[in-house]
Design an enzyme around this catalytic site. Structure first.
Site, PDB file in Angstrom:
ATOM      1  N   HIS A  14      59.780  43.583 -47.143  1.00 57.28           N
ATOM      2  CA  HIS A  14      59.552  42.903 -45.873  1.00 57.28           C
ATOM      3  C   HIS A  14      60.862  42.327 -45.370  1.00 57.28           C
ATOM      4  O   HIS A  14      61.659  41.809 -46.136  1.00 57.28           O
ATOM      5  CB  HIS A  14      58.520  41.771 -46.064  1.00 57.28           C
ATOM      6  N   ASP A  21      46.262  33.729 -40.601  1.00 61.87           N
ATOM      7  CA  ASP A  21      47.635  33.817 -40.093  1.00 61.87           C
ATOM      8  C   ASP A  21      47.646  34.311 -38.650  1.00 61.87           C
ATOM      9  O   ASP A  21      48.470  33.864 -37.847  1.00 61.87           O
ATOM     10  CB  ASP A  21      48.493  34.739 -40.963  1.00 61.87           C
ATOM     11  N   ARG A  51      51.244  29.093 -32.994  1.00 59.59           N
ATOM     12  CA  ARG A  51      52.626  28.643 -33.228  1.00 59.59           C
ATOM     13  C   ARG A  51      53.554  29.199 -32.164  1.00 59.59           C
ATOM     14  O   ARG A  51      54.477  28.529 -31.700  1.00 59.59           O
ATOM     15  CB  ARG A  51      53.083  29.081 -34.632  1.00 59.59           C
ATOM     16  N   SER A  53      53.129  32.168 -43.868  1.00 60.16           N
ATOM     17  CA  SER A  53      52.720  33.258 -42.984  1.00 60.16           C
ATOM     18  C   SER A  53      53.129  34.610 -43.573  1.00 60.16           C
ATOM     19  O   SER A  53      52.313  35.529 -43.706  1.00 60.16           O
ATOM     20  CB  SER A  53      53.365  33.029 -41.608  1.00 60.16           C
ATOM     21  N   LYS A  68      50.413  37.466 -45.931  1.00 66.53           N
ATOM     22  CA  LYS A  68      50.218  38.866 -45.539  1.00 66.53           C
ATOM     23  C   LYS A  68      50.726  39.818 -46.619  1.00 66.53           C
ATOM     24  O   LYS A  68      50.093  40.824 -46.925  1.00 66.53           O
ATOM     25  CB  LYS A  68      50.953  39.144 -44.219  1.00 66.53           C
TER      26      LYS A  68
HETATM   27  N1  URA Z   1      57.255  36.555 -39.624  1.00 63.22           N
HETATM   28  C1  URA Z   1      55.993  36.197 -39.953  1.00 63.22           C
HETATM   29  O1  URA Z   1      55.192  37.026 -40.355  1.00 63.22           O
HETATM   30  N2  URA Z   1      55.628  34.914 -39.826  1.00 63.22           N
HETATM   31  C2  URA Z   1      56.457  33.950 -39.382  1.00 63.22           C
HETATM   32  O2  URA Z   1      56.066  32.811 -39.288  1.00 63.22           O
HETATM   33  C3  URA Z   1      57.776  34.336 -39.023  1.00 63.22           C
HETATM   34  C4  URA Z   1      58.158  35.645 -39.174  1.00 63.22           C
END
Ligand code: URA
Length: 433
Positions: free
Chosen positions: A82, A161, A168, A183, A187
């Site tokens: 990621h 999320d 947010r 967050s 995931k």
């Molecule tokens: N990427 C994400 O998945 N969440 C965040 O809060 C910031 C970047």
């Protein structure tokens, strides 16, 4: 405890209990907490922070707000990857086929462009027919057949999320290390891999502009992974200037294919080799000494390019683009942007170029916008290069000239020329294991 009391507790700088956090996440998932109360708590977290323990609980509650993909029936070690997001960041499209060619299974759920940053899904969809909306069963089938699959985030994964991220985004509560960490990791843990390599971007084009913030985020991400039993490593990398020489969608896919043929730009190639090597080490299939030669070997032998061909075909795309990139969408027009003076290219500011690429149509200004896959930017000179006045620094690629003047102004502002060779930060700024 009433939810107002939970908000007040954080407002006054106290730690939340596991029960408080579960109440928050369950209330968000079931849409029982109104946006104004959720936003108030988010802002209190931004201002007051969270301890590591609170962040672990938040991540765990968000992870359990939805499904967790079960990959246990797919043989092999599954290693995820990621990036926290950047400009010209096409690494996943190169790295997934390399790791798969080396025997590592790469289950990858990616995102779309966010703000000035590009998204892997938008880039892959430049390939005619390529599908990123596979079901979990189809995802697993492609993984079994090709060793790698890149799809969009399934709606059933970490639904808390999705609601929190949307809130947010519109309440100025994105830049918070614990909120970003929870967050991202909720995931990633839901994807079901055994290990995870994170590319934490730092600089003009990243969420984290300063190195200490990027390092704090990297440490927290790794700690959350370890706490959940997933071997996690983070590499902190420079995102002051775009990665590689292409920003956009089809142009980035072309650059990925060139990199897999061994003809990629030095910075992209170097970063792919670092991150792919870490994935091989975390998989346990290779030791520290054997990983990098295996990655280089997968490129040199053409095995990684074969995997990309297989992945594109398995996901419904026209695999002929791998041998004939001319089949990808192309922009009809180009406008060069020249050096305003002679000297050295000191800055090519990534966030401004990301916004220029969006203005040309390569990204979305609004959720409902359609992407022009042929639009984007080609970079002729990189920071540190000597330039003469009038030399082409970059070219704007476009079909529709509505955003051209805005893009040209942003691109002009992104360029800074210095009389002396500029100090250069390394590509890899640090690593947290
Ligand atoms: N990427 C994400 O998945 N969440 C965040 O809060 C910031 C970047």
């Amino acid at each position: 405890m009433s939810f107002v009391d939970v908000i007040a507790k954080k407002r006054d700088g106290h730690a939340l209990s596991r029960g408080d956090i579960d109440q928050f996440v369950q209330g968000i998932t079931a849409a029982q907490i109104p946006d104004y109360q959720a936003s108030a708590l988010l802002m209190a977290i931004v201002l007051r922070g969270m301890s590591d323990q609170e962040t672990f609980w938040l991540t765990d509650a968000m992870l359990h707000s939805g499904e967790r993909v079960d990959l246990s029936d797919i043989p092999g070690i599954k290693v995820g990857k990621h990036s926290t997001g950047g400009v010209g960041d096409k690494v996943s499209i190169v790295l997934a086929p390399i790791a798969a060619a080396c025997g590592v299974v790469v289950p990858k759920m990616s995102g779309r462009g966010l703000g000035h940053t590009g998204g892997t899904l938008d880039k892959l969809e430049a390939i005619p027919g390529f599908r990123t909306d596979l079901s979990i069963e189809q995802f697993k089938d492609v993984l079994r057949r090709t060793g790698a699959c890149i799809i969009g985030q399934s709606a059933s994964l970490a639904p808390a999320d999705k609601r929190l991220y949307a809130l947010r985004d519109v309440t100025a509560t994105v830049p918070s290390v614990p909120l970003i960490a929870a967050s991202v990791m909720s995931k990633k843990l839901a994807e079901g891999g055994n290990a995870l390599v994170l590319d934490v971007k730092c600089g003009h084009g990243a969420f984290m502009k300063a190195e200490p913030d990027a390092a704090a985020l990297a440490r927290l991400l790794v700690a959350i992974g370890a706490n959940s039993g997933v071997r996690t490593e983070a590499v902190i990398t420079n995102m002051d200037a775009p990665l590689g020489r292409a920003v956009g969608n089809a142009v980035e896919v072309v650059e990925c294919i060139e990199t897999l043929k061994g003809d990629g730009p030095p910075d992209l190639t170097a970063l792919v080799i670092v991150l792919a090597s870490r994935m091989l080490v975390l998989s346990g299939r290779f030791d520290e000494r054997g990983a990098e030669p295996a990655v280089r070997g997968a490129i040199a032998s053409g095995a990684a390019l074969d995997r990309l061909r297989a992945l594109v075909e398995a996901q419904g795309g026209d695999a002929r683009v791998v041998d004939d990139p001319g089949r990808l969408p192309r922009a009809a027009h180009r406008r060069p942007v020249a050096a305003p003076a002679g000297g050295y290219l000191a800055t090519l500011q990534a966030d401004l170029l990301g916004r220029a690429s969006m203005a040309l149509g390569a990204g979305r200004q609004r959720i409902e916008d359609r992407i022009d896959h042929g639009a984007g930017i080609l970079i002729a000179r990189k920071p540190g290069d000597p330039v003469r006045e009038g030399d082409t620094i970059l070219e704007l690629l476009y079909n529709d000239d509505r955003g051209l003047d805005e893009a040209a102004a942003l691109a002009g502002a992104a360029i800074r020329i210095a009389a002396e060779p500029p100090p250069m930060r390394p590509l890899v700024l640090g690593r947290v294991a």
